[in-house]
Motif scaffolding. Structure first.
Motif, PDB file in Angstrom:
ATOM      1  N   LYS A  33       0.847  -1.189   0.000  1.00  0.00           N
ATOM      2  CA  LYS A  33       0.000   0.000   0.000  1.00  0.00           C
ATOM      3  C   LYS A  33       0.884   1.241   0.000  1.00  0.00           C
ATOM      4  O   LYS A  33       1.831   1.329   0.771  1.00  0.00           O
ATOM      5  CB  LYS A  33      -0.907  -0.010   1.215  1.00  0.00           C
ATOM      6  CG  LYS A  33      -1.967   1.081   1.206  1.00  0.00           C
ATOM      7  CD  LYS A  33      -2.901   0.946   2.389  1.00  0.00           C
ATOM      8  CE  LYS A  33      -3.814  -0.254   2.214  1.00  0.00           C
ATOM      9  NZ  LYS A  33      -4.832  -0.308   3.290  1.00  0.00           N
TER      10      LYS A  33
ATOM     11  N   THR B 101      -3.368   3.378  -1.757  1.00  0.00           N
ATOM     12  CA  THR B 101      -3.828   2.366  -2.693  1.00  0.00           C
ATOM     13  C   THR B 101      -2.709   1.372  -2.974  1.00  0.00           C
ATOM     14  O   THR B 101      -1.547   1.610  -2.647  1.00  0.00           O
ATOM     15  CB  THR B 101      -4.309   3.002  -4.016  1.00  0.00           C
ATOM     16  OG1 THR B 101      -4.911   1.990  -4.838  1.00  0.00           O
ATOM     17  CG2 THR B 101      -3.173   3.667  -4.765  1.00  0.00           C
ATOM     18  N   ARG B 102      -3.069   0.247  -3.597  1.00  0.00           N
ATOM     19  CA  ARG B 102      -2.098  -0.734  -4.066  1.00  0.00           C
ATOM     20  C   ARG B 102      -2.245  -0.878  -5.574  1.00  0.00           C
ATOM     21  O   ARG B 102      -3.352  -1.015  -6.083  1.00  0.00           O
ATOM     22  CB  ARG B 102      -2.343  -2.118  -3.438  1.00  0.00           C
ATOM     23  CG  ARG B 102      -1.997  -2.258  -1.975  1.00  0.00           C
ATOM     24  CD  ARG B 102      -2.074  -3.730  -1.546  1.00  0.00           C
ATOM     25  NE  ARG B 102      -1.765  -3.909  -0.144  1.00  0.00           N
ATOM     26  CZ  ARG B 102      -2.659  -3.931   0.835  1.00  0.00           C
ATOM     27  NH1 ARG B 102      -3.943  -3.764   0.541  1.00  0.00           N
ATOM     28  NH2 ARG B 102      -2.293  -4.114   2.089  1.00  0.00           N
TER      29      ARG B 102
ATOM     30  N   GLN C 120      -2.312   0.892  -8.139  1.00  0.00           N
ATOM     31  CA  GLN C 120      -3.237   1.725  -8.912  1.00  0.00           C
ATOM     32  C   GLN C 120      -2.577   3.013  -9.388  1.00  0.00           C
ATOM     33  O   GLN C 120      -3.258   3.969  -9.725  1.00  0.00           O
ATOM     34  CB  GLN C 120      -4.476   2.049  -8.061  1.00  0.00           C
ATOM     35  CG  GLN C 120      -5.357   0.855  -7.748  1.00  0.00           C
ATOM     36  CD  GLN C 120      -5.985   0.254  -8.985  1.00  0.00           C
ATOM     37  OE1 GLN C 120      -6.203   0.942  -9.979  1.00  0.00           O
ATOM     38  NE2 GLN C 120      -6.272  -1.034  -8.943  1.00  0.00           N
TER      39      GLN C 120
ATOM     40  N   GLU D 174     -10.110   0.699  -5.519  1.00  0.00           N
ATOM     41  CA  GLU D 174      -9.200   0.333  -4.433  1.00  0.00           C
ATOM     42  C   GLU D 174      -8.391   1.530  -3.907  1.00  0.00           C
ATOM     43  O   GLU D 174      -7.239   1.380  -3.510  1.00  0.00           O
ATOM     44  CB  GLU D 174      -8.253  -0.781  -4.873  1.00  0.00           C
ATOM     45  CG  GLU D 174      -8.969  -2.054  -5.300  1.00  0.00           C
ATOM     46  CD  GLU D 174      -7.990  -3.116  -5.766  1.00  0.00           C
ATOM     47  OE1 GLU D 174      -6.878  -3.192  -5.235  1.00  0.00           O
ATOM     48  OE2 GLU D 174      -8.363  -3.877  -6.673  1.00  0.00           O
ATOM     49  N   VAL D 175      -9.019   2.677  -3.901  1.00  0.00           N
ATOM     50  CA  VAL D 175      -8.390   3.881  -3.361  1.00  0.00           C
ATOM     51  C   VAL D 175      -9.105   4.260  -2.072  1.00  0.00           C
ATOM     52  O   VAL D 175     -10.342   4.316  -2.022  1.00  0.00           O
ATOM     53  CB  VAL D 175      -8.454   5.049  -4.368  1.00  0.00           C
ATOM     54  CG1 VAL D 175      -8.196   6.372  -3.669  1.00  0.00           C
ATOM     55  CG2 VAL D 175      -7.426   4.844  -5.468  1.00  0.00           C
ATOM     56  N   ARG D 176      -8.318   4.507  -1.021  1.00  0.00           N
ATOM     57  CA  ARG D 176      -8.881   4.973   0.250  1.00  0.00           C
ATOM     58  C   ARG D 176      -8.424   6.413   0.467  1.00  0.00           C
ATOM     59  O   ARG D 176      -7.242   6.673   0.670  1.00  0.00           O
ATOM     60  CB  ARG D 176      -8.421   4.103   1.418  1.00  0.00           C
ATOM     61  CG  ARG D 176      -9.011   4.545   2.764  1.00  0.00           C
ATOM     62  CD  ARG D 176      -8.487   3.706   3.912  1.00  0.00           C
ATOM     63  NE  ARG D 176      -9.063   4.119   5.190  1.00  0.00           N
ATOM     64  CZ  ARG D 176      -8.603   5.116   5.922  1.00  0.00           C
ATOM     65  NH1 ARG D 176      -7.542   5.811   5.519  1.00  0.00           N
ATOM     66  NH2 ARG D 176      -9.186   5.434   7.066  1.00  0.00           N
TER      67      ARG D 176
END
Length: 200
Positions: A18, A67-68, A70, A136-138
């Motif tokens: 991440k 994110t991972r 991305q 998959e973005v926080r």
């Protein structure tokens, strides 16, 4: 080491773990020069040279996210953002920024407060519209359009005593500053390095 590497330097490669990214606004040259004075002053009165040692330029963070795998999707989102910004640039060539006072309400940090404006709010909302759709973005809850506290860091990693000394200096020396946003950049790493830059 300079905060920004050369224009030709390669962007950081995608990593499986991440990764934290920032989307930040940077200012016109005159505003940068004016803001560098209180940054230098805080370093001088506190002895804390974090900002200078890391060559951190004046900036306003618009979005913080993790994110991972991305990074390319984020770059694509930035490219789409760039197209939308430049499609409307003739109507509003620059987003104004007005700094009205200083504060120390963030632990170990002193900062210049940005006056809320429709232009700045619209820019924050536009950035988030483009980033929020990336899978998959926080996004940090502190950097949502309804919660963001626009500010420019003038000193960080300060002890309580250094923070107090910095505020005394700023209250005596800081006056209002007006300028405009000249660039928006997606960065990652420590110190942050540019992944994608939008020049306005």
């Amino acid at each position: 080491m300079n905060y920004w590497q050369s224009e030709d330097s390669a962007a950081p490669k995608e990593l499986p773990q991440k990764t934290m990214f920032l989307i930040s606004a940077f200012f016109d040259p005159m505003t940068n020069r004016i803001l560098q004075n209180p940054i230098n002053g805080v370093a001088a009165v506190t002895g804390n040279e974090f900002m200078l040692a890391n060559s951190v330029p004046p900036h306003l963070t618009l979005c913080q996210l993790q994110t991972r795998n991305q990074q390319q999707a984020l770059v694509t989102a930035m490219q789409d953002l760039e197209q939308e910004l430049k499609a409307t640039i003739s109507d509003a060539p620059h987003t104004p920024i007005n700094l009205v006072s200083c504060g120390d309400g963030i632990p170990n940090v002193v900062f210049a407060k940005a006056l809320p404006s429709n232009e700045l709010r619209n820019l924050v909302e536009l950035v988030h519209e483009h980033i929020a759709i990336v899978p998959e973005v926080r996004i940090s809850p502190h950097y949502l359009p309804e919660t963001i506290y626009p500010h420019i860091t003038l000193g960080k990693t300060l002890t309580q005593r250094q923070q107090k000394d910095a505020m005394t200096f700023l209250q005596n020396q800081f006056s209002g500053i007006s300028g405009h946003i000249a660039e928006i950049a997606l960065t990652c790493g420590k110190p942050p390095q540019p992944v994608y830059r939008i020049k306005l």
